[in-house]
Design a protein around this motif. Structure first.
Motif, mmCIF file in Angstrom:
data_model
loop_
_atom_site.group_PDB
_atom_site.id
_atom_site.type_symbol
_atom_site.label_atom_id
_atom_site.label_comp_id
_atom_site.label_asym_id
_atom_site.label_seq_id
_atom_site.Cartn_x
_atom_site.Cartn_y
_atom_site.Cartn_z
ATOM 1 N N ASP A 118 0.837 -1.210 0.000
ATOM 2 C CA ASP A 118 0.000 0.000 0.000
ATOM 3 C C ASP A 118 0.871 1.259 0.000
ATOM 4 O O ASP A 118 0.547 2.245 -0.671
ATOM 5 N N ILE A 119 1.965 1.231 0.776
ATOM 6 C CA ILE A 119 2.881 2.379 0.815
ATOM 7 C C ILE A 119 3.441 2.659 -0.581
ATOM 8 O O ILE A 119 3.460 3.797 -1.044
ATOM 9 N N GLU A 120 3.886 1.599 -1.239
ATOM 10 C CA GLU A 120 4.494 1.762 -2.561
ATOM 11 C C GLU A 120 3.467 2.257 -3.579
ATOM 12 O O GLU A 120 3.774 3.097 -4.427
ATOM 13 N N LYS A 121 2.254 1.754 -3.472
ATOM 14 C CA LYS A 121 1.195 2.174 -4.389
ATOM 15 C C LYS A 121 0.845 3.643 -4.184
ATOM 16 O O LYS A 121 0.637 4.395 -5.148
ATOM 17 N N ASP A 122 0.782 4.067 -2.920
ATOM 18 C CA ASP A 122 0.342 5.427 -2.603
ATOM 19 C C ASP A 122 1.442 6.473 -2.742
ATOM 20 O O ASP A 122 1.165 7.642 -3.026
ATOM 21 N N THR A 123 2.696 6.091 -2.503
ATOM 22 C CA THR A 123 3.773 7.074 -2.435
ATOM 23 C C THR A 123 4.901 6.860 -3.452
ATOM 24 O O THR A 123 5.655 7.788 -3.734
ATOM 25 N N GLY A 124 5.017 5.644 -3.959
ATOM 26 C CA GLY A 124 6.124 5.344 -4.864
ATOM 27 C C GLY A 124 7.406 4.958 -4.149
ATOM 28 O O GLY A 124 8.380 4.550 -4.787
ATOM 29 N N PHE A 125 7.419 5.058 -2.811
ATOM 30 C CA PHE A 125 8.597 4.661 -2.052
ATOM 31 C C PHE A 125 8.518 3.177 -1.701
ATOM 32 O O PHE A 125 7.433 2.636 -1.459
ATOM 33 N N LYS A 126 9.676 2.547 -1.644
ATOM 34 C CA LYS A 126 9.745 1.108 -1.391
ATOM 35 C C LYS A 126 10.319 0.859 0.005
ATOM 36 O O LYS A 126 11.481 1.165 0.257
ATOM 37 N N LEU A 127 9.514 0.297 0.873
ATOM 38 C CA LEU A 127 9.973 -0.105 2.195
ATOM 39 C C LEU A 127 10.269 -1.597 2.175
ATOM 40 O O LEU A 127 9.463 -2.382 1.670
ATOM 41 N N ARG A 128 11.412 -1.988 2.691
ATOM 42 C CA ARG A 128 11.793 -3.392 2.767
ATOM 43 C C ARG A 128 12.246 -3.691 4.190
ATOM 44 O O ARG A 128 12.962 -2.890 4.802
ATOM 45 N N VAL A 148 17.580 -2.598 -4.514
ATOM 46 C CA VAL A 148 17.662 -1.397 -3.681
ATOM 47 C C VAL A 148 18.104 -0.197 -4.521
ATOM 48 O O VAL A 148 19.094 -0.258 -5.238
ATOM 49 N N ASP A 149 17.339 0.904 -4.423
ATOM 50 C CA ASP A 149 17.660 2.108 -5.181
ATOM 51 C C ASP A 149 17.400 3.345 -4.335
ATOM 52 O O ASP A 149 17.199 3.255 -3.119
ATOM 53 N N ASP A 150 17.390 4.525 -4.973
ATOM 54 C CA ASP A 150 17.262 5.785 -4.249
ATOM 55 C C ASP A 150 15.883 5.995 -3.622
ATOM 56 O O ASP A 150 15.715 6.898 -2.802
ATOM 57 N N ARG A 151 14.909 5.202 -4.006
ATOM 58 C CA ARG A 151 13.564 5.326 -3.439
ATOM 59 C C ARG A 151 13.267 4.202 -2.447
ATOM 60 O O ARG A 151 12.110 3.963 -2.100
ATOM 61 N N THR A 152 14.318 3.547 -1.993
ATOM 62 C CA THR A 152 14.149 2.404 -1.097
ATOM 63 C C THR A 152 14.546 2.742 0.332
ATOM 64 O O THR A 152 15.557 3.398 0.576
ATOM 65 N N ILE A 153 13.724 2.267 1.264
ATOM 66 C CA ILE A 153 14.060 2.319 2.687
ATOM 67 C C ILE A 153 14.285 0.885 3.132
ATOM 68 O O ILE A 153 13.367 0.059 3.072
#
Length: 228
Positions: A118-128, A148-153
């Motif tokens: 849901d986070i990735e869908k709503d914000t484009g950021f990737k939490l792992r 892992v890239d610049d939009r990954t936590i």
């Protein structure tokens, strides 16, 4: 990526330094400015950032949780453990939550995976999320596994150094989220008293929800001012 702790989780000051020396006498105090050619700043900054990013990523993903200036106050580069790369500990199927430490139930992993989606869908950021007990960790292998890239936590839950919450935050995330948020989050839900009383799983779930709430807030001067 740029990393805080550090991120995680911050980069050292890159402006022209001023060195101050002092003695018992005020008159002996001197200020020495080190001049820096403006024409050389871009290449110098680029090289410094590149080196820090490379070292930070390798240390975190090798299971050390040592990312420069720690948000959790755990350790620094000098105290890093020996790197680990154990791809055999990766799951056979892709998942944003890897729990090699056994902190989470199957149900908790599924709930976290859904929240992350849901986070990735709503914000484009990737939490792992990687839950581990060093040195039992896939380590560097998660870098390619998760792309892992610049939009990954990358959230590494590891109680080895006391505070269980550790982060590696991509440069794009760093632009939107105040760095103070990560230290407050680690202080609230990662401290040893919290996870000893409530359990490692409770710390992980609380941290993920706090990150979710933060990322979904409108970007502005006061976003993520509270750890919810």
């Amino acid at each position: 990526m740029a990393f805080l702790r550090l991120h995680s989780p911050s980069l050292p000051s890159l402006h022209t330094p001023t060195i101050t020396s002092s003695s018992s006498s005020p008159s002996s105090r001197s200020h020495v400015s080190i001049p820096t050619s403006s024409a050389r700043i871009p290449s110098s900054l680029s090289a410094a950032i590149s080196v820090l990013r490379s070292k930070s990523l390798n240390f975190l993903l090798s299971g050390t949780l040592a990312l420069g200036l720690s948000l959790t106050g755990a350790v620094g580069f000098a105290e890093a453990k020996v790197g680990v790369n154990k791809p055999e500990l990766l799951p056979k199927e892709y998942t944003p939550v890897i729990d090699v430490a056994g902190f989470l139930s199957d149900g908790q992993e599924k709930r976290l995976a859904q929240e992350i989606a849901d986070i990735e869908k709503d914000t484009g950021f990737k939490l792992r999320v990687l839950a581990q007990n060093y040195p039992d960790t896939p380590g560097l292998a998660i870098k390619d596994f998760w792309s892992v890239d610049d939009r990954t936590i990358v959230f590494v839950a590891d109680p080895t150094f006391g505070n269980i919450i550790n982060f590696n935050v991509g440069a794009s995330v760093d632009l939107d989220i105040p760095r103070s948020f990560w230290s407050r989050l680690a202080g609230k839900y990662g401290n040893i008293f919290y996870w000893k009383e409530k359990g490692e799983d409770a710390s992980i779930e609380a941290a993920v929800m706090a990150i979710s709430n933060c990322l979904k807030e409108p970007v502005g001067p006061n976003n993520c001012s509270e750890v919810k």
